[in-house]
Design a protein around this motif. Structure first.
Motif, PDB file in Angstrom:
ATOM      1  N   ARG A 208       0.833  -1.200   0.000  1.00 52.89           N
ATOM      2  CA  ARG A 208       0.000   0.000   0.000  1.00 52.89           C
ATOM      3  C   ARG A 208       0.871   1.255   0.000  1.00 52.89           C
ATOM      4  O   ARG A 208       0.508   2.270  -0.595  1.00 52.89           O
ATOM      5  CB  ARG A 208      -0.940  -0.009   1.197  1.00 52.89           C
ATOM      6  N   ALA A 209       2.030   1.177   0.662  1.00 55.78           N
ATOM      7  CA  ALA A 209       2.889   2.356   0.759  1.00 55.78           C
ATOM      8  C   ALA A 209       3.455   2.771  -0.602  1.00 55.78           C
ATOM      9  O   ALA A 209       3.790   3.939  -0.788  1.00 55.78           O
ATOM     10  CB  ALA A 209       4.024   2.115   1.751  1.00 55.78           C
ATOM     11  N   ILE A 210       3.592   1.839  -1.552  1.00 57.04           N
ATOM     12  CA  ILE A 210       4.058   2.283  -2.878  1.00 57.04           C
ATOM     13  C   ILE A 210       2.892   2.684  -3.772  1.00 57.04           C
ATOM     14  O   ILE A 210       3.079   2.955  -4.963  1.00 57.04           O
ATOM     15  CB  ILE A 210       4.950   1.239  -3.603  1.00 57.04           C
ATOM     16  N   GLY A 211       1.684   2.690  -3.229  1.00 54.33           N
ATOM     17  CA  GLY A 211       0.563   3.232  -3.997  1.00 54.33           C
ATOM     18  C   GLY A 211      -0.317   2.177  -4.651  1.00 54.33           C
ATOM     19  O   GLY A 211      -1.172   2.510  -5.474  1.00 54.33           O
ATOM     20  N   LEU A 212      -0.108   0.897  -4.311  1.00 49.02           N
ATOM     21  CA  LEU A 212      -1.024  -0.113  -4.842  1.00 49.02           C
ATOM     22  C   LEU A 212      -2.363   0.008  -4.110  1.00 49.02           C
ATOM     23  O   LEU A 212      -2.398   0.271  -2.909  1.00 49.02           O
ATOM     24  CB  LEU A 212      -0.455  -1.523  -4.638  1.00 49.02           C
ATOM     25  N   THR A 213      -3.461  -0.201  -4.842  1.00 50.92           N
ATOM     26  CA  THR A 213      -4.769  -0.208  -4.192  1.00 50.92           C
ATOM     27  C   THR A 213      -4.930  -1.519  -3.430  1.00 50.92           C
ATOM     28  O   THR A 213      -4.127  -2.439  -3.591  1.00 50.92           O
ATOM     29  CB  THR A 213      -5.892  -0.109  -5.237  1.00 50.92           C
TER      30      THR A 213
ATOM     31  N   GLN B 281      -5.090  -4.504  -5.748  1.00 52.27           N
ATOM     32  CA  GLN B 281      -3.772  -4.742  -6.349  1.00 52.27           C
ATOM     33  C   GLN B 281      -2.810  -5.379  -5.354  1.00 52.27           C
ATOM     34  O   GLN B 281      -2.072  -6.302  -5.700  1.00 52.27           O
ATOM     35  CB  GLN B 281      -3.156  -3.417  -6.830  1.00 52.27           C
TER      36      GLN B 281
ATOM     37  N   ALA C 191      -4.432   5.880  -2.602  1.00 52.90           N
ATOM     38  CA  ALA C 191      -3.367   5.095  -3.232  1.00 52.90           C
ATOM     39  C   ALA C 191      -2.478   6.016  -4.059  1.00 52.90           C
ATOM     40  O   ALA C 191      -1.251   5.914  -4.031  1.00 52.90           O
ATOM     41  CB  ALA C 191      -3.968   3.994  -4.105  1.00 52.90           C
ATOM     42  N   LYS C 192      -3.114   6.957  -4.769  1.00 49.14           N
ATOM     43  CA  LYS C 192      -2.379   7.884  -5.609  1.00 49.14           C
ATOM     44  C   LYS C 192      -1.454   8.756  -4.759  1.00 49.14           C
ATOM     45  O   LYS C 192      -0.303   8.989  -5.091  1.00 49.14           O
ATOM     46  CB  LYS C 192      -3.396   8.758  -6.359  1.00 49.14           C
TER      47      LYS C 192
ATOM     48  N   ARG D 226      -0.301   8.011  -1.772  1.00 55.88           N
ATOM     49  CA  ARG D 226       0.763   7.201  -1.173  1.00 55.88           C
ATOM     50  C   ARG D 226       1.906   6.966  -2.157  1.00 55.88           C
ATOM     51  O   ARG D 226       3.057   6.798  -1.749  1.00 55.88           O
ATOM     52  CB  ARG D 226       0.205   5.848  -0.735  1.00 55.88           C
ATOM     53  N   ALA D 227       1.571   6.939  -3.446  1.00 52.86           N
ATOM     54  CA  ALA D 227       2.621   6.738  -4.449  1.00 52.86           C
ATOM     55  C   ALA D 227       3.633   7.876  -4.385  1.00 52.86           C
ATOM     56  O   ALA D 227       4.796   7.703  -4.747  1.00 52.86           O
ATOM     57  CB  ALA D 227       1.997   6.643  -5.840  1.00 52.86           C
TER      58      ALA D 227
ATOM     59  N   GLY E  54       5.978  -1.039  -8.425  1.00 50.77           N
ATOM     60  CA  GLY E  54       5.223   0.204  -8.321  1.00 50.77           C
ATOM     61  C   GLY E  54       5.244   1.014  -9.606  1.00 50.77           C
ATOM     62  O   GLY E  54       4.192   1.414 -10.112  1.00 50.77           O
TER      63      GLY E  54
ATOM     64  N   VAL F 148       1.621   1.213 -10.829  1.00 51.67           N
ATOM     65  CA  VAL F 148       1.042   2.476 -10.359  1.00 51.67           C
ATOM     66  C   VAL F 148       1.355   3.621 -11.313  1.00 51.67           C
ATOM     67  O   VAL F 148       0.476   4.371 -11.719  1.00 51.67           O
ATOM     68  CB  VAL F 148       1.526   2.818  -8.930  1.00 51.67           C
TER      69      VAL F 148
ATOM     70  N   MET G 146       9.445   5.354  -7.158  1.00 55.37           N
ATOM     71  CA  MET G 146       8.170   6.033  -7.385  1.00 55.37           C
ATOM     72  C   MET G 146       8.369   7.537  -7.569  1.00 55.37           C
ATOM     73  O   MET G 146       7.409   8.270  -7.768  1.00 55.37           O
ATOM     74  CB  MET G 146       7.223   5.791  -6.207  1.00 55.37           C
TER      75      MET G 146
END
Ligand SMILES: Nc1ncnc2c1ncn2[C@@H]1O[C@H](COP(=O)(O)OP(=O)(O)O)[C@@H](O)[C@H]1O
Ligand SMILES: [Mg+2]
Lengths: 214, 256
Positions: A119-124, A127, B87-88, B90-91, B115, B119, B167
């Motif tokens: 989640r921290a790298i932006g996966l939902t 995902q 999520a966006k 957090r990326a 990622g 992402v 990222m």
């Protein structure tokens, strides 16, 4: 035992049918079971409840009763299937509950840090489940899943109750035709072992192959 | 009491703003009225005794933990609810954990490219190229095709930093990145972090490495009992701590 050796082709055909029924049901139960497990850990409460209800209802009903429900009750409300399809539906639905619970335990065994990093790298959430958590969960439950497949091979024998040709029904038929039930069923027992024991070995092999390096 | 002095902070251009943040775990009040602004390009080190809320503070910034009350904005945008928007966001916020948390079933390079591919929607080739550059930068390019368990702790943590950097985040959070490492590996990770700081990366770093705090941080925030009790430049904080709790804490960690 000559009854058995004289009718090997009947047993071979029965084994083929049993394998067909079981492999098809297992593939479908594997897919359905993963969905069941994914819903079970979903952040959306109604999805969790739906999944839990399904598991508890189906898992706690005898397989034979489920079989008769599908064969008799569903057609009465307009759904009709071949007996083979009915057997696949029931075995799939039943086995999926066990696959679901097993996969869920696999998910719980994956450290929470893995999902957090995902989640921290932006996966939902979907995902991170699909790309990070599930692949690791499935690797840890190969052994138990193999056990479920073996149980399914044996459970598929209840299809005899609705005249689906497979190993148990082949033995029943042979016993009736020759009036030699004991050798017919000893033959069936041996034939089941010929299917189940190699499945156990295959499971162990697969388990080692996909193990995550630790 | 919340120290409001913000020496040296160029918070004319704030990247992270926390205002009146409170957080409970059940009955436990773990963050109390936290006000903290992190300027763009600034490095803030967070120190304090175990259980004082440092990790929780870090985790609230990318909403791995939701807050009870107060407000957190990143680059002017309030943290959204759980979902695609979050999520966006957090990326854009890299996070490095004490226990590395590399994806165990993926190679080091796959960890770094996941990622960007899923992402950021980079092509596999672009992601691989970016990934290899970063692995080179943190000095583990030769480990690209190894699995995390085949690496030393220091190498794993450097891979985790590369994964976060891939990222191209606006901000990096580090939660005790060297606490799980053997002493001889701490330096290799700190070197990478110092380099990031020098390049102007905005960083919030929970650490007890005073050498790092002194050389890389603009400010040190001292937490105790869920509050930021004192916040000052490293020189001022380490040489002339104002509060008794900070003095007490420093005497303990300096004792050995
Ligand atoms: N998920 C959680 N559930 C309940 N309590 C927690 C949880 N995470 C942390 N805590 C508690 O919150 C307090 C602050 O924890 P933490 O932020 O990890 O402190 P630190 O990182 O400074 O050691 C501690 O008392 C800890 O036990
Ligand atoms: Mg902590």
């Amino acid at each position: 035992m000559s009854v058995v050796f004289d009718n090997l082709d009947i047993f071979l055909e029965g084994m083929r049918r049993t394998l067909e029924l079981s492999v098809l049901s297992f593939i479908l139960a594997f897919i359905l079971g993963i969905v069941v497990a994914a819903l079970r850990v979903s952040p959306v409460p109604p999805l969790r409840w739906a999944s839990a209800t399904y598991v508890e209802m189906v898992r706690n009903t005898p397989l034979l009763v489920l079989m008769f429900v599908v064969v008799f009750a569903f057609p009465s409300i307009g759904f009709t299937y071949s007996y083979f399809a009915s057997a696949v539906i029931v075995l799939t639905a039943y086995t999926a509950t066990f696959v679901g619970e097993t996969v869920r335990s696999g998910i719980n065994a994956v450290s929470t840090g893995q999902a957090e990093a995902a989640r921290a790298i932006g996966l939902t959430f979907p995902q991170s489940l699909r790309l990070v958590v599930m692949p690791q969960a499935l690797r840890t439950v190969v052994g138990p899943l193999g056990g479920i497949f073996i149980a399914l091979l044996k459970n598929s024998g209840v299809a005899v109750a609705i005249n689906v040709p497979e190993l148990t029904s082949a033995a029943t038929q042979l016993g009736t035709d020759t009036a030699q039930f004991i050798p017919a069923f000893l033959g069936a027992a041996a034939a089941y072992l010929l299917l189940t024991i190699p499945s156990g070995f295959a499971t162990n092999w697969l388990e080692r192959r996909v193990a995550i390096k630790r | 009491m919340v120290a409001d002095a913000r020496p040296d902070s160029d918070s004319h251009d704030p990247l992270v703003v926390m205002e009146g943040v409170n957080k409970h775990f059940g009955e436990l009040h773990v963050l109390r009225d936290i006000d903290l602004t992190v300027g763009r390009g600034e490095v803030v080190v967070v120190i304090g005794p175990s259980g004082s809320g440092k990790s929780t503070l870090c985790r609230c910034i990318n909403r791995l933990e939701p807050i009870g009350s107060g407000r957190i904005t990143i680059d002017g945008v309030a943290l959204p609810e759980e979902g695609k928007g979050l999520a966006k966001l957090r990326a854009d916020v890299g996070m490095v954990f004490q226990s590395f948390n590399l994806f165990a079933h993926k190679t080091v390079l796959q960890n770094v490219t996941l990622g960007p591919i899923k992402v950021r929607k980079l092509s596999k080739d672009e992601a691989r190229e970016r990934g290899m550059k970063l692995l080179q930068r943190v000095g583990i390019a030769e480990k690209a095709d190894r699995y995390p368990a085949e690496l030393s702790g220091g190498q794993q943590q450097r891979a985790a930093i590369a994964r976060a950097l891939a990222m191209e985040p606006k901000l990096m959070l580090f939660d005790e990145p060297t606490s799980a490492l053997d002493p001889e590996m701490i330096k290799e990770v700190l070197d990478v972090m110092v380099e990031l700081a020098t390049e102007g990366t905005t960083m919030v770093v929970v650490t007890h490495e005073m050498g790092f705090a002194r050389s890389a941080a603009q400010r040190v925030a001292f937490m105790d009992g869920g509050r930021i009790v004192e916040i000052a430049t490293p020189q001022r904080f380490f040489d002339h701590p104002e509060t008794d709790r900070a003095k007490d804490f420093l005497s303990k960690i300096l004792a050995h």
